[in-house]
Motif scaffolding. Structure first.
Motif, PDB file in Angstrom:
ATOM      1  N   UNK A 192       0.847  -1.191   0.000  1.00 15.88           N
ATOM      2  CA  UNK A 192       0.000   0.000   0.000  1.00 15.88           C
ATOM      3  C   UNK A 192       0.881   1.238   0.000  1.00 15.88           C
ATOM      4  N   UNK A 193       0.234   2.387  -0.135  1.00 13.66           N
ATOM      5  CA  UNK A 193       0.983   3.637  -0.079  1.00 13.66           C
ATOM      6  C   UNK A 193       0.115   4.715   0.569  1.00 13.66           C
ATOM      7  N   UNK A 194       0.779   5.620   1.251  1.00 19.91           N
ATOM      8  CA  UNK A 194       0.130   6.765   1.879  1.00 19.91           C
ATOM      9  C   UNK A 194       0.665   8.026   1.220  1.00 19.91           C
ATOM     10  N   UNK A 195      -0.235   8.893   0.778  1.00 18.46           N
ATOM     11  CA  UNK A 195       0.155  10.129   0.105  1.00 18.46           C
ATOM     12  C   UNK A 195      -0.383  11.303   0.908  1.00 18.46           C
ATOM     13  N   UNK A 196       0.506  12.241   1.228  1.00 14.56           N
ATOM     14  CA  UNK A 196       0.124  13.440   1.952  1.00 14.56           C
ATOM     15  C   UNK A 196       0.379  14.641   1.041  1.00 14.56           C
TER      16      UNK A 196
END
Length: 105
Positions: free
Chosen positions: A36-40
């Motif tokens: 998964x990936x988290x983008x801010x």
């Protein structure tokens, strides 16, 4: 791949969120074990033109990559961050794996 996107200090529109999703889906071409990936997406309250910050955290088995880029637009920052992530993922894929199954005496 699951992409969690959060926008800080502004409301992101669907066009930007779709762009981020499509760009991060291409990372599977370079390393197929991305979890998964988290983008801010952040906007700094400064007078400088380069006030858009993108921070991407990509989770792979036994590791996590974090890239932070600051540019004039979010699209430019996402492209730059994904290019860096592609290089890191290719490097990880080529790295020989250490086997953890050892025989104990």
């Amino acid at each position: 791949m699951k992409v969690n996107t959060q926008s800080v200090n502004f409301n992101a529109d669907e066009k930007l969120l779709d762009f981020v999703q499509k760009r991060l889906d291409k990372l599977n071409l370079f390393y197929d074990k991305v979890i998964s990936s988290d983008v801010y997406l952040k906007v700094e309250n400064t007078s400088a033109k380069e006030n858009k910050i993108v921070e991407i955290k990509v989770h792979v088995p036994r590791d996590k990559f974090v890239i932070k880029k600051q540019c004039k637009s979010f699209e430019e920052a996402v492209d730059s961050a994904c290019s860096s992530l592609e290089r890191k993922l290719v490097k990880k894929k080529k790295k020989p794996r250490a086997y953890t199954s050892l025989k104990f005496l």
